[in-house]
Design an enzyme around this catalytic site. Structure first.
Site, short mmCIF file in Angstrom:
data_model
loop_
_atom_site.label_atom_id
_atom_site.label_comp_id
_atom_site.label_asym_id
_atom_site.label_seq_id
_atom_site.Cartn_x
_atom_site.Cartn_y
_atom_site.Cartn_z
N ARG A 42 42.02 -15.63 -6.30
CA ARG A 42 41.78 -16.42 -7.52
C ARG A 42 42.56 -17.73 -7.51
O ARG A 42 42.13 -18.72 -8.11
CB ARG A 42 42.15 -15.58 -8.75
CG ARG A 42 41.77 -16.20 -10.11
CD ARG A 42 42.02 -15.21 -11.24
NE ARG A 42 41.52 -15.68 -12.52
CZ ARG A 42 42.28 -16.14 -13.51
NH1 ARG A 42 43.60 -16.19 -13.35
NH2 ARG A 42 41.75 -16.53 -14.65
N ILE A 68 38.82 -21.27 -16.46
CA ILE A 68 38.51 -20.09 -15.65
C ILE A 68 38.83 -18.90 -16.53
O ILE A 68 39.91 -18.81 -17.11
CB ILE A 68 39.33 -20.08 -14.34
CG1 ILE A 68 39.03 -18.82 -13.51
CG2 ILE A 68 40.82 -20.22 -14.57
CD1 ILE A 68 39.71 -18.83 -12.13
N SER A 69 37.87 -17.99 -16.69
CA SER A 69 38.05 -16.85 -17.58
C SER A 69 39.18 -15.95 -17.11
O SER A 69 39.47 -15.86 -15.91
CB SER A 69 36.76 -16.02 -17.66
OG SER A 69 35.73 -16.76 -18.27
N GLN A 70 39.83 -15.27 -18.06
CA GLN A 70 40.90 -14.34 -17.69
C GLN A 70 40.32 -13.23 -16.82
O GLN A 70 39.15 -12.87 -16.94
CB GLN A 70 41.54 -13.77 -18.95
CG GLN A 70 40.66 -12.86 -19.76
CD GLN A 70 41.28 -12.46 -21.08
OE1 GLN A 70 41.00 -13.06 -22.11
NE2 GLN A 70 42.15 -11.45 -21.04
N PRO A 71 41.12 -12.67 -15.91
CA PRO A 71 40.61 -11.63 -15.00
C PRO A 71 39.93 -10.47 -15.72
O PRO A 71 38.90 -9.98 -15.25
CB PRO A 71 41.88 -11.19 -14.26
CG PRO A 71 42.74 -12.41 -14.23
CD PRO A 71 42.51 -13.07 -15.56
#
EC number: 2.1.1.77
Length: 219
Positions: A42, A68-71
């Site tokens: 990531r 970027i979206s959280q995991p």
């Protein structure tokens, strides 16, 4: 894989494995999703200044008022898309930096990804080529139009929140297909899963989420 992709310290494989363990504790149960998340670097998808934070469970800026979206969100949306089997063709709306694209490409046959912001579109292609992911097709376009030339899709994943589901995307779903999409404005958004049946569409309301707004046009 070169040292940049492998990562060191806060970007190492061990850090990714800790992230996957945390996702399991948060309720992610699909082992294939967890495995791909633990293997995918990531940190290469964010600016170098933020790389040490890449595996925190938080959204991070990627420029152009995008994130970027959280995991957890990436894992949850992917798990929901795959719950009833491996999709063949998946349409992704909102390539962004390409991280969600990278996760999908390792779990489905082919990803068709659409991004409206040209610099992000170009940067994502570079990231994904560096990972040697070649089952991806890219389009710089208004996401609301989808990508009708390759429809129908077994899965559609939308990474920005419209106030209602775009009609063009519904039309591009295959019968038996699934769409994962956030719906709503501001801090009142909800993740939904849409099923296309022989007779129409069924909508499952899931959990609160926070996404950037779904915008028309391209830049």
């Amino acid at each position: 894989m070169n040292s940049t992709l492998l990562g060191i310290g806060m970007t190492s494989r061990r850090t990714r494995e800790r992230m996957a363990k945390r996702l399991l504790e948060q309720g992610i149960r699909n082992n294939k999703v967890l495995d791909v998340m633990s293997r995918t670097p990531r940190h290469i998808f964010v600016d170098e200044a933020l790389s040490s934070r890449a595996y925190e469970d938080t959204a991070l800026p990627i420029g152009f008022n995008q994130t970027i979206s959280q995991p957890y969100t990436v894992a949850k949306m992917t798990e929901l898309l795959l719950e009833f089997g491996r999709p063949g063709k998946v349409l992704e709306i909102g390539t962004g930096c390409g991280y969600q694209t990278a996760i999908l490409a390792q779990l489905v046959d082919h990803v068709y990804t659409v991004e409206r912001i040209l610099p992000l579109h170009k940067k994502a292609k570079d990231h994904l080529w560096s990972l040697r992911l070649k089952n991806i097709s890219y389009l710089h376009s208004d996401g609301g139009w989808g990508w009708p030339e390759h429809a129908p899709y077994d899965g559609i994943l939308v990474a920005a929140a419209p106030s209602e589901i775009p009609e063009m995307l519904l039309e591009q779903m295959a019968v038996g297909g699934v769409m994962i999409i956030p719906i709503g404005r501001g801090d009142r958004q909800e993740l939904q899963r849409v099923f296309r049946t022989e007779n129409g569409y069924e909508i499952e309301e899931l959990e609160p989420v926070t996404f950037v707004p779904f915008l028309a046009g391209r830049e």
